[in-house]
Design a protein around this motif. Structure first.
Motif, PDB file in Angstrom:
ATOM      1  N   ASP A  36       0.761  -1.088   0.021  1.00 15.42           N
ATOM      2  CA  ASP A  36       0.002   0.164   0.049  1.00 15.42           C
ATOM      3  C   ASP A  36       0.923   1.117  -0.091  1.00 15.42           C
ATOM      4  N   VAL A  37       2.261   1.285   0.039  1.00 14.13           N
ATOM      5  CA  VAL A  37       3.111   2.269  -0.008  1.00 14.13           C
ATOM      6  C   VAL A  37       3.320   2.551  -1.417  1.00 14.13           C
ATOM      7  N   PRO A  38       3.232   3.715  -1.919  1.00 15.37           N
ATOM      8  CA  PRO A  38       3.326   4.131  -3.238  1.00 15.37           C
ATOM      9  C   PRO A  38       5.041   3.879  -3.668  1.00 15.37           C
ATOM     10  N   ALA A  39       5.214   3.342  -4.733  1.00 20.32           N
ATOM     11  CA  ALA A  39       6.609   2.603  -5.111  1.00 20.32           C
ATOM     12  C   ALA A  39       6.961   4.068  -6.028  1.00 20.32           C
ATOM     13  N   HIS A  40       8.143   4.314  -6.066  1.00 18.63           N
ATOM     14  CA  HIS A  40       9.008   5.129  -6.840  1.00 18.63           C
ATOM     15  C   HIS A  40      10.019   4.700  -7.601  1.00 18.63           C
ATOM     16  N   PRO A  41       9.950   4.111  -8.604  1.00 18.76           N
ATOM     17  CA  PRO A  41      11.295   3.290  -9.279  1.00 18.76           C
ATOM     18  C   PRO A  41      12.425   4.192  -9.198  1.00 18.76           C
ATOM     19  N   THR A  42      13.585   3.466  -8.891  1.00 15.02           N
ATOM     20  CA  THR A  42      14.744   4.135  -9.013  1.00 15.02           C
ATOM     21  C   THR A  42      15.860   3.160  -9.484  1.00 15.02           C
ATOM     22  N   ALA A  43      16.742   3.496 -10.042  1.00 17.04           N
ATOM     23  CA  ALA A  43      18.066   2.938 -10.473  1.00 17.04           C
ATOM     24  C   ALA A  43      18.874   2.437  -9.354  1.00 17.04           C
ATOM     25  N   THR A  44      18.624   2.993  -7.951  1.00 17.60           N
ATOM     26  CA  THR A  44      19.619   2.836  -7.052  1.00 17.60           C
ATOM     27  C   THR A  44      19.723   1.225  -6.911  1.00 17.60           C
ATOM     28  N   PHE A  61      17.558  -5.956  -2.454  1.00 16.67           N
ATOM     29  CA  PHE A  61      16.821  -5.347  -1.446  1.00 16.67           C
ATOM     30  C   PHE A  61      16.610  -3.871  -2.057  1.00 16.67           C
ATOM     31  N   TYR A  62      17.716  -3.183  -2.525  1.00 16.12           N
ATOM     32  CA  TYR A  62      17.247  -1.989  -3.004  1.00 16.12           C
ATOM     33  C   TYR A  62      16.451  -2.081  -4.221  1.00 16.12           C
ATOM     34  N   ARG A  63      16.475  -2.732  -4.898  1.00 19.11           N
ATOM     35  CA  ARG A  63      15.301  -3.071  -6.107  1.00 19.11           C
ATOM     36  C   ARG A  63      13.804  -3.341  -5.569  1.00 19.11           C
ATOM     37  N   ALA A  64      13.848  -4.033  -4.408  1.00 22.82           N
ATOM     38  CA  ALA A  64      12.670  -4.330  -3.654  1.00 22.82           C
ATOM     39  C   ALA A  64      12.027  -3.093  -3.001  1.00 22.82           C
ATOM     40  N   ALA A  65      12.868  -2.106  -2.361  1.00 21.09           N
ATOM     41  CA  ALA A  65      12.582  -0.927  -1.707  1.00 21.09           C
ATOM     42  C   ALA A  65      11.859   0.082  -2.905  1.00 21.09           C
ATOM     43  N   THR A  66      12.432  -0.015  -4.018  1.00 21.62           N
ATOM     44  CA  THR A  66      11.902   1.090  -5.283  1.00 21.62           C
ATOM     45  C   THR A  66      11.546   2.361  -4.560  1.00 21.62           C
ATOM     46  N   GLY A  67      12.490   3.118  -3.859  1.00 21.21           N
ATOM     47  CA  GLY A  67      12.295   4.235  -3.421  1.00 21.21           C
ATOM     48  C   GLY A  67      11.436   4.660  -2.352  1.00 21.21           C
ATOM     49  N   HIS A 233       5.951   6.014  13.535  1.00 21.51           N
ATOM     50  CA  HIS A 233       6.671   6.039  12.340  1.00 21.51           C
ATOM     51  C   HIS A 233       6.271   5.399  11.146  1.00 21.51           C
ATOM     52  N   GLY A 234       5.025   4.422  11.242  1.00 21.87           N
ATOM     53  CA  GLY A 234       4.613   3.619  10.086  1.00 21.87           C
ATOM     54  C   GLY A 234       4.025   4.556   8.897  1.00 21.87           C
ATOM     55  N   ALA A 235       4.404   3.960   7.603  1.00 22.15           N
ATOM     56  CA  ALA A 235       3.798   4.756   6.540  1.00 22.15           C
ATOM     57  C   ALA A 235       2.880   3.928   5.731  1.00 22.15           C
TER      58      ALA A 235
END
Length: 235
Positions: A36-44, A61-67, A233-235
């Protein structure tokens, strides 16, 4: 305001993957827990940062976090790729305790490298490699910093009642300070159990992204200090 009243809890199929593929388990947990947290694709994480090699588990992990910043942690935190810094011995710091009490570091080279916890005076090897430590870390943050949940000190009998209603995540106890000795999951729930104190009681945290997921625990009538409260703290 976090969506605390969604009636559809996250499933726990990812737990089955832990024994054979911790990276896949991490990826599936993040996808479900933070759906439910909006993902912002990133190349990180898609490329190494300078001279620092990013091992496959951390890259995934970085790819799963997607910003999504919340995936990195709400109390302690995993560093973004541009803050991966090797120490004088070549161990790369990738996660930090929120008050600087310790840094988790991996040794570049292996596909799933060893990890140690460095408190500035001593460095202690972790039982799990990087893939397992990342999963410990992400689950602990989910339990402690979720939008709703609770905590309390549970003795052996109460703890057994709780964990018997959940699935145990098959990971070794965390060596890092405050890390869980065990982790457990139910539909939409994550529970982190700390080491026992001198009286044999465990500090236990339960987290959920949606309030109805806590309903399965109410009949257990456990001695929580706080339960079914909005997290800060939750989002």
């Amino acid at each position: 305001m976090p969506p605390v009243d969604d009636p559809e809890p996250t499933a726990t199929q990812w737990v089955t993957l832990v024994a054979t593929d911790r990276v896949a388990a991490l990826r599936d947990f993040v996808a479900g827990w933070y759906a439910d947290v909006p993902a912002h694709p990133t190349a990180t994480g898609d490329a190494d940062q300078g001279d620092v090699a990013v091992p496959p588990p951390l890259r995934q992990f970085y790819r799963a976090a997607t910003g999504r910043a919340v995936v990195y942690g709400v109390q302690n935190a995993i560093r973004p790729v541009d803050r991966l810094v090797p120490d004088a011995d070549g161990w790369v710091g990738f996660a930090d305790e929120n008050q600087g009490a310790f840094t988790l570091r991996y040794r570049p080279g292996p596909v799933d490298p060893p990890v140690r916890c460095d408190d500035g005076r001593t460095a202690v090897d972790e039982a799990e490699p990087l893939s397992g430590v990342l999963l410990q870390f992400v689950l602990s943050e989910a339990a402690v910093g979720a939008p709703v949940g609770g905590f309390g000190w549970l003795g052996p009998t109460a703890l057994h009642r709780l964990t018997s209603a959940l699935r145990t995540v098959p990971l070794a106890p965390a060596g890092w300070r405050g890390g869980p000795v065990s982790l457990h999951a139910g539909p939409g729930l994550v529970v982190a159990v700390a080491a026992a104190d001198s009286d044999g009681d465990h500090h236990v945290f339960v987290g959920a992204r949606h309030r109805p997921a806590l309903d399965r625990l109410r009949p257990l009538d456990l001695p929580w200090e706080e339960f079914d409260v909005l997290g800060t703290h939750g989002a």
